[in-house]
Design a protein around this motif. Structure first.
Motif, PDB file in Angstrom:
ATOM      1  N   GLU A 242       0.832  -1.204   0.000  1.00  0.00           N
ATOM      2  CA  GLU A 242       0.000   0.000   0.000  1.00  0.00           C
ATOM      3  C   GLU A 242       0.864   1.250   0.000  1.00  0.00           C
ATOM      4  O   GLU A 242       0.559   2.233  -0.685  1.00  0.00           O
ATOM      5  N   ARG A 243       1.956   1.231   0.766  1.00  0.00           N
ATOM      6  CA  ARG A 243       2.861   2.375   0.754  1.00  0.00           C
ATOM      7  C   ARG A 243       3.518   2.524  -0.622  1.00  0.00           C
ATOM      8  O   ARG A 243       3.703   3.644  -1.116  1.00  0.00           O
ATOM      9  N   LYS A 245       2.220   1.767  -3.484  1.00  0.00           N
ATOM     10  CA  LYS A 245       1.241   2.374  -4.395  1.00  0.00           C
ATOM     11  C   LYS A 245       1.138   3.875  -4.172  1.00  0.00           C
ATOM     12  O   LYS A 245       0.996   4.648  -5.131  1.00  0.00           O
ATOM     13  N   ASP A 246       1.230   4.295  -2.916  1.00  0.00           N
ATOM     14  CA  ASP A 246       1.233   5.729  -2.638  1.00  0.00           C
ATOM     15  C   ASP A 246       2.435   6.401  -3.300  1.00  0.00           C
ATOM     16  O   ASP A 246       2.305   7.476  -3.900  1.00  0.00           O
ATOM     17  N   TYR A 247       3.609   5.787  -3.167  1.00  0.00           N
ATOM     18  CA  TYR A 247       4.809   6.345  -3.791  1.00  0.00           C
ATOM     19  C   TYR A 247       4.652   6.425  -5.309  1.00  0.00           C
ATOM     20  O   TYR A 247       5.006   7.422  -5.938  1.00  0.00           O
ATOM     21  N   SER A 250       1.986   9.278  -6.114  1.00  0.00           N
ATOM     22  CA  SER A 250       2.150  10.653  -5.647  1.00  0.00           C
ATOM     23  C   SER A 250       3.573  11.181  -5.701  1.00  0.00           C
ATOM     24  O   SER A 250       3.813  12.334  -5.330  1.00  0.00           O
ATOM     25  N   THR A 251       4.536  10.358  -6.137  1.00  0.00           N
ATOM     26  CA  THR A 251       5.923  10.817  -6.253  1.00  0.00           C
ATOM     27  C   THR A 251       6.490  10.368  -7.598  1.00  0.00           C
ATOM     28  O   THR A 251       5.864   9.579  -8.318  1.00  0.00           O
TER      29      THR A 251
END
Length: 288
Positions: A242-243, A245-247, A250-251
């Motif tokens: 999940e982290r 996918k955030d990276y 969004s980065t």
């Protein structure tokens, strides 16, 4: 004295999928007659014969005790903290005990989406009683729904849809959570989850996590899986995914950088795990 609202609807309300027909709050004193005489004919029933409703209702007993029986449920004693699903088209009967009385709250609803919610959360008519404990927050939802029904401002039916859904999901969630609320092992499991989240950038052994919370690993693994639905190592890896996918969303971190930030041994290992969980590669996920 009973406080009851029976609600009118417009044709446009029915297209939303949930219609709230009644909201009620009532305290029945010991020795009082039941049901109260101010119920309209469509909902009135006799405790000698019971009744069948066209709508569904969720009844919640916050104080006192009583009994319930239905076509699928033999006569069963009720106590404070019980929620009862009254299914449409099914005969049922209930009443408070004369020696204790009770306080009850209910909401009645119908519609195609309401039927889907019942089928999803409470499909088994042979288990209409849910022991969820005395909950001030649930009673507060009923009271807020009653307030909306009493004022009947524009779009109040649509607002009540939210309360119907919240009551259904709250009863369901508490029925699943109640066995864990007074379990001392849950303190350790919640500590373990926080420990995992704070160490998501490194590799940790689940045996070390168990030791951190003062539990043997065999017991820790079993209790953790019962509580979360995942084995500890699987849960930790899903947190990393999940982290990741955030990276990716969004980065502009490269896969190599994400590999480093999440403590994977190599970029190839990260790519393999990501594809295993998501079905596509990190690069495909970012493009999509």
């Amino acid at each position: 004295m009973a406080t009851i609202k029976y609600l009118l609807t417009q044709k446009t309300d029915h297209g939303w999928g949930i219609i709230t027909n009644t909201v009620g709050l009532q305290a029945v004193d010991p020795g009082s007659s039941y049901p109260t005489p101010d119920h309209p004919e469509g909902h009135l029933f006799s405790t000698e014969t019971g009744r069948v409703l066209k709508e569904a209702q969720i009844l919640y007993i916050s104080k006192g005790s009583g009994w319930f029986v239905s076509a699928h449920q033999p006569r069963t004693e009720l106590r404070a903290g019980d929620a009862i699903v009254l299914y449409p088209g099914e005969w049922h009967n209930y009443a408070p005990n004369p020696t204790t009385g009770w306080s009850e709250a209910w909401i009645g609803f119908s519609g195609f989406f309401a039927g889907k919610l019942l089928d999803k959360f409470f499909p088994d008519r042979s288990h209409p009683i849910h022991h969820i404990g005395v909950s001030g927050s649930l009673l507060d939802i009923y009271e807020k729904a009653y307030d909306v029904a009493e004022k009947q401002m524009p779009a109040y039916q649509q607002q009540l849809m939210g309360y119907v859904g919240l009551i259904i999901t709250t009863v369901y969630a508490r029925s699943q959570q109640l066995p864990y609320l007074d379990n001392p092992d849950m303190t350790g499991i919640n500590l373990a989850i926080r420990y995992m989240r704070s160490h998501i950038n490194v590799n940790i052994r689940m045996e070390d996590v168990a030791a951190q919370v003062g539990m043997g690993y065999s017991k820790f693994r079993k209790v953790f899986k019962d509580y979360t639905g995942f084995a500890p190592a699987q849960y930790f890896l899903r947190l990393k995914m999940e982290r990741a996918k955030d990276y990716l969303l969004s980065t502009d971190f490269s896969c190599k950088e994400i590999t480093y930030r999440l403590g994977f041994d190599s970029a190839s290992h990260f790519n393999k795990m990501f594809r295993l969980y998501e079905g596509i590669t990190p690069s495909q996920f970012r493009k999509s």
